[in-house]
Scaffold this active site. Structure first.
Site, mmCIF file in Angstrom:
data_model
loop_
_atom_site.group_PDB
_atom_site.id
_atom_site.type_symbol
_atom_site.label_atom_id
_atom_site.label_comp_id
_atom_site.label_asym_id
_atom_site.label_seq_id
_atom_site.Cartn_x
_atom_site.Cartn_y
_atom_site.Cartn_z
ATOM 1 N N ASP A 35 0.808 -1.217 0.000
ATOM 2 C CA ASP A 35 0.000 0.000 0.000
ATOM 3 C C ASP A 35 0.846 1.275 0.000
ATOM 4 O OD1 ASP A 35 -2.413 -1.295 -0.089
ATOM 5 O OD2 ASP A 35 -2.761 -1.218 2.072
ATOM 6 N N HIS B 66 -0.016 -7.755 -1.394
ATOM 7 C CA HIS B 66 -1.321 -8.386 -1.473
ATOM 8 C C HIS B 66 -2.002 -8.017 -2.777
ATOM 9 C CE1 HIS B 66 -2.019 -4.423 0.328
ATOM 10 N NE2 HIS B 66 -3.245 -4.482 -0.154
#
Length: 283
Positions: free
Chosen positions: A117, A259
């Site tokens: 992120d 992810h």
């Protein structure tokens, strides 16, 4: 997050206040025995920090939290990180909380390719806390990959080749087509291999969504090396896969994991909220 792991981070650890069920030996664990809808003590908070450091990503089921409880859980791991690119999706009154929603009208979903992120930020978030209240009847899993395992699996020659290299992470690559026109997005240079400040372990730190080039290499060399590393991190041996249920929560460490959200449920609804936690400049 002041923790020192005295043993190998995958060594069995006893917890007094929570239950921990690892998903595999490499990454991921389901945590129980705690009600996150209610305030909890520092003894529980300390164990949550320890289990995240050990397993990289942790999951909770049946936790119908509100915005205040979400904020309280995030505070266990640090101060909230508010990324410039998330401003259009902020929750009124809770600027650190971002709405994450997909339905029949969606033309994209957040995180549908491998990433860590906001790695484009100068000091990217150390962690993210995602709560989903509404799920499709099938699909919508999230896959996580250990960047410790990805680094450890490289040959000694490749480790030597990438040691000391830095790469450019550009917010335009990830968000340029979806944020308001003219919005400034960050671009930062980070080491290709970073050292985790808690565990002291080395982790790969390039990803397909944000990383555009490796500094000091020609374009062809950079493209070839990034292509190899981006494919390498997708090895199933480094991964766990989480199947969501309504009112589940995932907490992950962006410093040592990547992810990908699987958008296989269109046109069904997948909806919830996310908070990110401030991190340090990667070293």
């Amino acid at each position: 997050m002041d923790i020192a792991l005295q043993e190998h981070p995958h060594a069995a650890t006893r917890y007094r206040h929570i239950s921990v069920a690892p998903l595999n030996p490499t990454i991921g664990a389901v945590v129980g025995g705690v009600d996150l809808t209610m305030p909890f003590g520092e003894d529980v908070a300390d164990e949550l920090r320890r289990v995240l450091a050990e397993h990289l990503v942790i999951f909770f089921h049946d936790q119908p939290i509100d915005f205040d409880a979400h904020r309280r859980l995030a505070a266990v791991f640090g101060e909230a990180h508010v990324a410039p690119s998330t401003v259009p999706w902020q929750v009124p009154g809770y600027p650190e909380i971002t709405k994450m929603h997909a339905d029949a009208n969606s033309t994209f979903v957040a995180g549908e390719d491998w990433h860590s992120d906001m790695s484009c930020d100068p000091a990217p978030p150390m962690g993210s806390i995602l709560y989903l209240h509404t799920l499709p009847t099938l699909g919508g899993d999230t896959v996580f990959s250990s960047m410790y395992a990805a680094y450890d699996a490289l040959s000694e020659g490749m480790k030597a080749r990438i040691a000391g290299l830095r790469a450019v992470h550009d917010g335009v690559k990830a968000f340029g087509d979806i944020v308001p026109e003219g919005m400034a997005l960050p671009r930062s240079s980070h080491p290709v291999v970073r050292t985790h400040p808690v565990t002291g372990r080395k982790a790969l730190y390039v990803n397909r969504s944000y990383t555009t080039r490796i500094e000091g290499l020609s374009e062809r060399e950079s493209d070839a090396l990034l292509a190899f590393l981006n494919e390498h991190v997708q090895n199933p041996m480094f991964q766990c896969r989480f199947t969501w249920r309504p009112h589940a929560i995932a907490v992950w460490d962006n410093r040592c994991s990547q992810h990908m959200a699987i958008w296989d449920y269109f046109p069904q609804v997948r909806s919830g909220y996310r908070i990110q936690v401030k991190g340090e400049v990667p070293e």
